[in-house]
Every structure is written in structure tokens, then in C-alpha cells.
Design a protein around this motif. Structure first.
Motif, PDB file in Angstrom:
ATOM      1  N   GLU A 101      -7.766   1.979  -4.853  1.00  0.00           N
ATOM      2  CA  GLU A 101      -9.146   2.250  -4.463  1.00  0.00           C
ATOM      3  C   GLU A 101      -9.234   3.471  -3.564  1.00  0.00           C
ATOM      4  O   GLU A 101     -10.145   4.306  -3.709  1.00  0.00           O
ATOM      5  N   ALA A 102      -8.282   3.617  -2.634  1.00  0.00           N
ATOM      6  CA  ALA A 102      -8.311   4.747  -1.699  1.00  0.00           C
ATOM      7  C   ALA A 102      -8.105   6.080  -2.407  1.00  0.00           C
ATOM      8  O   ALA A 102      -8.473   7.135  -1.879  1.00  0.00           O
ATOM      9  N   ASN A 103      -7.544   6.028  -3.610  1.00  0.00           N
ATOM     10  CA  ASN A 103      -7.283   7.254  -4.362  1.00  0.00           C
ATOM     11  C   ASN A 103      -8.140   7.353  -5.630  1.00  0.00           C
ATOM     12  O   ASN A 103      -7.813   8.104  -6.556  1.00  0.00           O
ATOM     13  N   TYR A 122      -1.604  -3.165  -3.066  1.00  0.00           N
ATOM     14  CA  TYR A 122      -1.592  -2.382  -4.304  1.00  0.00           C
ATOM     15  C   TYR A 122      -3.008  -1.957  -4.671  1.00  0.00           C
ATOM     16  O   TYR A 122      -3.280  -0.788  -4.973  1.00  0.00           O
ATOM     17  N   GLU A 123      -3.942  -2.897  -4.625  1.00  0.00           N
ATOM     18  CA  GLU A 123      -5.328  -2.600  -5.002  1.00  0.00           C
ATOM     19  C   GLU A 123      -5.976  -1.633  -4.016  1.00  0.00           C
ATOM     20  O   GLU A 123      -6.737  -0.735  -4.417  1.00  0.00           O
ATOM     21  N   LYS A 124      -5.683  -1.797  -2.729  1.00  0.00           N
ATOM     22  CA  LYS A 124      -6.256  -0.903  -1.721  1.00  0.00           C
ATOM     23  C   LYS A 124      -5.784   0.537  -1.925  1.00  0.00           C
ATOM     24  O   LYS A 124      -6.554   1.489  -1.743  1.00  0.00           O
ATOM     25  N   TYR A 151       0.846  -1.206   0.000  1.00  0.00           N
ATOM     26  CA  TYR A 151       0.000   0.000   0.000  1.00  0.00           C
ATOM     27  C   TYR A 151       0.875   1.247   0.000  1.00  0.00           C
ATOM     28  O   TYR A 151       0.687   2.168  -0.806  1.00  0.00           O
ATOM     29  N   ASP A 152       1.862   1.283   0.901  1.00  0.00           N
ATOM     30  CA  ASP A 152       2.732   2.456   1.004  1.00  0.00           C
ATOM     31  C   ASP A 152       3.562   2.661  -0.263  1.00  0.00           C
ATOM     32  O   ASP A 152       3.765   3.797  -0.707  1.00  0.00           O
ATOM     33  N   GLY A 153       4.031   1.566  -0.852  1.00  0.00           N
ATOM     34  CA  GLY A 153       4.810   1.675  -2.077  1.00  0.00           C
ATOM     35  C   GLY A 153       3.983   2.207  -3.235  1.00  0.00           C
ATOM     36  O   GLY A 153       4.424   3.080  -3.998  1.00  0.00           O
ATOM     37  N   THR A 154       2.776   1.682  -3.369  1.00  0.00           N
ATOM     38  CA  THR A 154       1.883   2.141  -4.440  1.00  0.00           C
ATOM     39  C   THR A 154       1.449   3.582  -4.205  1.00  0.00           C
ATOM     40  O   THR A 154       1.367   4.387  -5.147  1.00  0.00           O
TER      41      THR A 154
END
Length: 347
Positions: free
Chosen positions: A208-210, A203-205, A170-173
Motif C-alpha cells: 500500500e505504501a508503494n 506485507y500488505e502495508k 514490511y522491511d522484507g517486502t
């Protein structure tokens, strides 16, 4: 000439059993006799046999460590963390490498069992296979403390320490998104493994969060090998509307990705931005600044070894304990987005 217990017994004029009691600190021996035996041991430069001692006590000061890929820096640093704590506690280590092979893993478990190890630390290979019951049953029946390092299995009878792969991906993406990217590919690991599944989920989260749609065309399924990552990267570069960035799900695969980019004369990050998962020291050596999510592998080893010691030293029944360690995002510039029409970096 090898000195034996019998040699010491003859020197002091006592029985073989008396010398054994002194060596093992078991049973009553007169102080005067004990001093004579200890002096003879020193004078004769006698070294007790660890094998013989284990046969008499059914216990050794040895633990087993099983990893799936000793050539991977990630596991090398895990071993380093384990040995740091083991050395401080006078424990020896027998290390086994399975090459991601379930049969080699089963053989390693059985070999370590024969060595009468006190405990086992393992990053299992067999959780990637559906037919893993034999390996699991052997582990469950060892009768010793077992600690998993970053590898879940079907059964939950084992304690362990794990990386938060979802947060790391998540942090990397998110770093790519915040740099200005909107079309990002991911090269996953072997999707039979938990880390690969969780990194894809992270990655998917982040997308979606953005409010960025998940495009299945940008999800490329790898297998943790350089060659597959190399081939996938070549495919990505041939896409008509190719992504501006790639999130690569392992340190081994990042090398294959970079090789493909280099061959195609793709500049990082001007032509393609990348972020990897886990560091690759050789990239620092050659001055290639590649951003990555750092799984604290040495700390995983230390924590796993401390968990094992707690189990070994506890007089209470062993309880299941699981700990999750947060990864750290290390940004070095390869994540940046460059506007082609302005030829400048958006920060």
C-alpha cells in the motif's frame, strides 16, 4: 554410600535440626558448632538434596521453560539466551517441548508446577486454539512470575518480550519492491497465530505504501510446515502470470520453498526472488545466500530471563511489563530482480 544429614549429626554430636539450620542458614547456631558441622560436611563430601531442600523451604532455584518446537532454530536460540542469564544467576532450567500440542503444553505446565519452579518462561501454543481456557486458568493460578516470549494470549496478565513482526515483514517486502519487483507472493504462517497475522499485515502495508494493489491471488495461507510451503511454491510456479518474488513467513517454510524451486530447476534470484523470516543456518553452511528478516531470538531469551529475574527479586507486587524488539533485515542477494529481456540485475 550416600551421606545423610543424620550421618553429619552423629559425626558432630548434635541434633538433626541443628545440621538443617546450618544447611539452610536459618535459626541460631553457635559459631563453634557451625564450624564443626561445616567441617563434617566437607569431610564426608555431603551433597544436599535439592528435592529435600525444596520440600523444607517450598522454594527451589529452578525455573521452567516451555517452547512449542525445540527443533526450530528460532526456539533453540531463545533457549540459549535464557540459559546464559540463568547460569549467571545460579538458576537451573527444566525445559519442556510441546510439539505445538495444547494437551502436551497443559501437561508440561502441571509437571513444572509439581517441581515447585520459581518462575516460568513460555512461548504458548494454545493461543492458536479457540478452546484455551483450561491452559490459561492453570497458568493464572500458578502463583509465580510468568514471562511470555513472542506469543500473545487472550488475557493480558502476563509480562513478555515480542518481535515487531509487522515491521519485519514490511522491511522484507519493501526490499523486494526496491529491488524492482511489483508482483510478489507471500506464504503466511498459521493465521490463527499472531505472528502470521502481523507478518501478512506488514506485507500488505508495504504494498500500500508503494501504491501496489493487494492481489489476493498472491496471498497463500501456510501453516509453518515445510511440506505446506513446498506444495504452495509448486502452485505459485504453475501460475500463468506468476509473481517474480516470494516472501516466506518462517524459517521452516523457507526450506520447503527452496526444495520446490530446486526440483523445478528455478534459479534464485534469476527466475524467482525470495526473502524469508528468521535465519536458517544450514543455508549458510551450503553456501546458499538467502536474504531474511532476522528476529533476534537469542536476545529475546536474554530479555525474557532478565524480566523473570526482576520479578523474582522484586519485593513489590508484580506489574505487567511488555517489550518489543525490532528485527533486522539481512540482504544476501536473493531479493534481486533480473530483467529477463536484458539478463541483467537491476540494483
Amino acid at each position: 554410600m550416600t551421606v545423610t544429614i543424620s550421618d553429619i549429626a552423629v559425626r558432630v554430636g548434635v541434633s538433626h535440626a541443628t545440621v538443617s539450620r546450618v544447611l539452610n542458614s536459618s535459626g541460631y547456631v553457635k559459631d563453634e558448632t557451625r564450624e564443626k558441622v561445616l567441617k563434617a560436611i566437607k569431610d564426608l563430601n555431603y551433597t544436599p538434596s535439592a528435592i529435600a531442600r525444596s520440600l523444607s523451604t517450598s522454594k527451589t532455584n529452578t525455573i521452567g521453560v516451555i517452547v512449542p518446537d525445540i527443533n526450530n532454530l528460532f526456539f533453540g536460540e531463545i533457549i540459549k539466551g535464557i540459559t546464559e542469564i540463568a547460569d549467571d544467576n545460579n538458576l537451573n532450567i527444566i525445559l519442556c517441548n510441546t510439539d505445538e500440542n495444547k494437551n502436551k503444553e497443559l501437561k508440561a505446565i502441571n509437571v513444572l508446577k509439581e517441581q515447585r519452579i520459581q518462575g516460568l518462561i513460555i512461548t504458548p501454543t494454545f493461543y492458536r486454539n479457540s478452546d484455551n481456557s483450561e491452559n490459561l486458568n492453570v497458568l493464572k493460578n500458578l502463583g509465580i512470575p510468568i514471562i511470555l516470549i513472542d506469543g500473545h494470549v487472550e488475557y493480558l496478565e502476563f509480562s513478555g518480550v515480542f518481535i515487531d513482526h509487522i515491521k519485519g515483514a514490511y522491511d522484507g517486502t519493501l526490499a523486494l519492491i526496491e529491488a524492482g519487483h511489483r508482483k510478489m507472493a507471500i506464504i503466511t504462517g498459521d493465521m490463527k497465530s499472531r505472528p502470521a497475522k502481523e507478518r501478512l499485515l506488514g506485507y500488505e502495508k508495504a504494498l500500500e505504501a508503494n501504491n501496489i494493489p493487494i492481489d489476493n491471488e498472491n496471498i497463500f495461507y501456510g501453516d509453518y510446515t515445510q511440506q505446506t510451503a513446498y506444495e504452495i511454491t509448486k502452485k505459485i510456479l504453475k501460475m500463468d502470470n506468476r509473481p517474480t518474488a516470494i516472501f516466506v513467513s518462517s524459517n521452516t517454510m523457507i526450506l520447503g520453498c527452496i526444495k520446490a524451486l530446486y526440483e523445478e530447476k528455478i534459479n534464485i534470484p534469476r527466475d524467482m526472488a525470495i526473502i524469508g523470516f528468521d535465519k536458517v543456518d544450514v543455508l549458510n553452511i551450503i553456501g546458499m545466500n538467502i536474504s531474511f528478516v532476522n528476529g533476534p531470538s537469542t536476545e529475546l531469551g536474554r530479555i525474557g530471563m532478565k524480566m523473570l529475574l526482576e520479578n523474582l527479586n522484586s519485593k513489590e507486587p508484580r506489574s505487567i511489563k511488555r517489550q518489543t524488539v525490532l528485527p533486522e533485515l539481512i540482504l544476501k542477494g536473493s531479493e534481486k530482480y533480473i530483467e529477463k529481456n536484458e539478463n541483467k540485475i537491476n540494483l
